[in-house]
Design a protein around this motif. Structure first.
Motif, PDB file in Angstrom:
ATOM      1  N   MET A   1      31.351  -7.787  14.236  1.00  0.00           N
ATOM      2  CA  MET A   1      30.068  -8.123  13.662  1.00  0.00           C
ATOM      3  C   MET A   1      29.192  -6.866  13.711  1.00  0.00           C
ATOM      4  O   MET A   1      29.064  -6.228  14.742  1.00  0.00           O
ATOM      5  N   THR A   2      28.574  -6.580  12.605  1.00  0.00           N
ATOM      6  CA  THR A   2      27.746  -5.378  12.528  1.00  0.00           C
ATOM      7  C   THR A   2      26.337  -5.687  13.006  1.00  0.00           C
ATOM      8  O   THR A   2      25.950  -6.846  13.173  1.00  0.00           O
ATOM      9  N   LEU A   3      25.587  -4.649  13.186  1.00  0.00           N
ATOM     10  CA  LEU A   3      24.204  -4.787  13.637  1.00  0.00           C
ATOM     11  C   LEU A   3      23.362  -5.525  12.596  1.00  0.00           C
ATOM     12  O   LEU A   3      22.515  -6.351  12.943  1.00  0.00           O
TER      13      LEU A   3
ATOM     14  N   LEU B   1      24.071  -9.203  12.824  1.00  0.00           N
ATOM     15  CA  LEU B   1      23.459  -9.733  14.036  1.00  0.00           C
ATOM     16  C   LEU B   1      21.959  -9.946  13.847  1.00  0.00           C
ATOM     17  O   LEU B   1      21.414 -10.993  14.231  1.00  0.00           O
ATOM     18  N   VAL B   2      21.275  -9.000  13.237  1.00  0.00           N
ATOM     19  CA  VAL B   2      19.834  -9.114  12.989  1.00  0.00           C
ATOM     20  C   VAL B   2      19.551 -10.262  12.026  1.00  0.00           C
ATOM     21  O   VAL B   2      18.621 -11.052  12.234  1.00  0.00           O
TER      22      VAL B   2
ATOM     23  N   VAL C   1      17.618 -15.843  11.055  1.00  0.00           N
ATOM     24  CA  VAL C   1      17.859 -17.203  10.565  1.00  0.00           C
ATOM     25  C   VAL C   1      17.692 -18.207  11.704  1.00  0.00           C
ATOM     26  O   VAL C   1      17.056 -19.260  11.536  1.00  0.00           O
ATOM     27  N   LEU C   2      18.243 -17.903  12.862  1.00  0.00           N
ATOM     28  CA  LEU C   2      18.090 -18.799  14.010  1.00  0.00           C
ATOM     29  C   LEU C   2      16.621 -18.938  14.409  1.00  0.00           C
ATOM     30  O   LEU C   2      16.161 -20.031  14.744  1.00  0.00           O
ATOM     31  N   GLY C   3      15.886 -17.849  14.389  1.00  0.00           N
ATOM     32  CA  GLY C   3      14.457 -17.898  14.713  1.00  0.00           C
ATOM     33  C   GLY C   3      13.688 -18.771  13.741  1.00  0.00           C
ATOM     34  O   GLY C   3      12.809 -19.541  14.128  1.00  0.00           O
TER      35      GLY C   3
END
Length: 119
Positions: free
Chosen positions: A1-3, A6-7, A12-14
């Motif tokens: 998984m790239t940075l 991840l961001v 999306v989760l936030g």
């Protein structure tokens, strides 16, 4: 998984978690309000049942106020944070009107009214 992935995932989760968390906070506030209302209702009902169980007005507990023509009792706030202002007023004939106001701070939060026949 790239940075970057991840961001994006964290963003999306936030975005998804923030409304859900606010719903939990709102639900806790509503539950607290409902709990206070329920406790006040139960306290008012217990005072009403106590009065309805009396055969005659307890003049040691309820003092007669000749200027208003009512029997009154002020129950100070206790550790339950609730107080009560109870009045018993003569109505038609032998029927008396009962008003119980549950007080928290300086605010009436519950009012219960009823009647009782005293001989």
């Amino acid at each position: 998984m790239t940075l970057v992935e991840l961001v994006v995932t964290m963003a999306v989760l936030g975005i998804l978690i923030a409304p859900v968390m606010s719903m939990f906070v709102f639900s806790a506030k509503i539950n607290n309000t409902a709990s206070n209302e329920y406790k006040a209702s139960m306290l008012a009902q217990s005072y009403m049942e106590e009065i309805k169980a009396m055969r005659e007005i307890d003049t040691q507990k309820y003092s007669y106020n000749s200027s208003t023509g009512k029997y009154e009792c002020l129950v100070p706030e206790t550790e339950s944070r609730y107080g009560a202002d109870i009045t018993i007023e003569a109505g038609e004939g032998i029927v008396y009107t009962i008003k119980i106001s549950i007080i928290q701070g300086a605010q009436e939060i519950k009012i219960l009214e009823g009647s009782k026949i005293f001989y």
